[in-house]
Enzyme design. Structure first.
Site, PDB file in Angstrom:
ATOM      1  N   ASP A   1       0.810  -1.215   0.000  1.00 60.24           N
ATOM      2  CA  ASP A   1       0.000   0.000   0.000  1.00 60.24           C
ATOM      3  C   ASP A   1       0.846   1.269   0.000  1.00 60.24           C
ATOM      4  O   ASP A   1       2.036   1.256   0.300  1.00 60.24           O
ATOM      5  CB  ASP A   1      -1.041  -0.017   1.127  1.00 60.24           C
ATOM      6  CG  ASP A   1      -0.425   0.081   2.513  1.00 60.24           C
ATOM      7  OD1 ASP A   1       0.283   1.064   2.760  1.00 60.24           O
ATOM      8  OD2 ASP A   1      -0.680  -0.806   3.346  1.00 60.24           O
ATOM      9  N   LYS A   2       0.215   2.363  -0.366  1.00 59.97           N
ATOM     10  CA  LYS A   2       0.905   3.639  -0.600  1.00 59.97           C
ATOM     11  C   LYS A   2       1.703   4.092   0.618  1.00 59.97           C
ATOM     12  O   LYS A   2       2.785   4.683   0.472  1.00 59.97           O
ATOM     13  CB  LYS A   2      -0.126   4.701  -0.985  1.00 59.97           C
ATOM     14  CG  LYS A   2       0.457   6.044  -1.372  1.00 59.97           C
ATOM     15  CD  LYS A   2      -0.638   6.989  -1.834  1.00 59.97           C
ATOM     16  CE  LYS A   2      -0.046   8.339  -2.238  1.00 59.97           C
ATOM     17  NZ  LYS A   2      -1.105   9.266  -2.728  1.00 59.97           N
TER      18      LYS A   2
END
Length: 240
Positions: A108-109
């Site tokens: 994830d970011k």
């Protein structure tokens, strides 16, 4: 024949093209002893130094005889694991590879660390279908001291996304840090698991996928996978 300097730096595996542009903007790159700016080009006989040190060229795909590209990237925080060019900070544009590549799975970011990418769409599907059989190791920092109760609870499995996560391995590595090894990859799994115990993840870094380790790769750097790593990842696959 000349090549844009940012592309030349990225193709050595030293960093992504975007990071190369930052190095050029910070005046940290020289060509033949002269400080180079954004938009500079280089030829085959030019000497390129970053912070006064020569770039060590990685093995190129042609020398491996492979049909496809297989790379390991140390993804920085803020980069999104998508091939959608409309998404700012997407992982494909960040790397700037000459071939069309796809991330294998996601990170994830807000997380950083090891992620694999390839130009071989068939192998992406094979790995994702077998995802529960692949170990993924993470180093995690949280906002409260790590307790034995917390580690045991995480290891047993936690109810998130209307299902209970598979048992996993955990261990303390610091007062506010722990190691966790998963064999599944639910969306934001570790963050949601920790939240069930009242912990907030402040840093999350993936350091291993099966036999492939992050090693000395710095954030933004990538390298080609070795033959041994590929065979360890999918031992039944032979068409590289």
């Amino acid at each position: 024949m000349t090549t844009r300097l940012n592309k030349y730096i990225a193709e050595t595996g030293f960093c992504s093209r975007r990071e190369a542009d930052r190095l050029l903007g910070d005046r940290r790159v020289t060509v033949n002893g002269i400080c180079a700016g954004t938009g500079a080009v280089v030829g085959p006989d030019d000497v390129v130094l970053v912070d006064g040190q020569p770039l060590r060229a990685r093995e190129v795909q042609k020398s491996t005889g492979r049909r496809h590209v297989y790379i390991a990237l140390n993804k920085p925080v803020g980069i999104t694991c998508t091939t959608e060019s409309s998404v700012s900070g997407n992982i494909v544009d960040f790397i700037g590879h000459e071939q069309r590549i796809f991330p294998i799975g996601r990170l994830d970011k807000d997380s950083e660390g090891l992620i694999l990418l390839t130009s071989n769409g068939d192998i992406v599907n094979k790995i994702l279908r077998a995802e529960n059989g692949h170990q993924k190791e993470y180093l995690v920092a949280v906002n409260k001291p790590v307790s034995d109760e917390f580690l045991r609870g995480m290891a047993r499995g936690v109810r998130i996304h209307n299902e209970t996560t598979l048992p996993c391995k955990t261990s303390r590595i610091a007062k506010f840090g722990f190691r966790i090894i998963l064999q599944q990859g639910l969306n934001r799994q570790i963050r949601l698991m920790a939240a069930e115990f009242g912990f907030r993840v402040t840093q999350l870094r993936r350091v291993r996928i099966d036999n492939i380790k992050l090693g000395a790769l710095k954030p933004g750097q990538w390298r080609n996978l070795t033959e041994q790593e590929l065979r360890g990842l999918l031992p039944q696959h032979t068409d590289w």
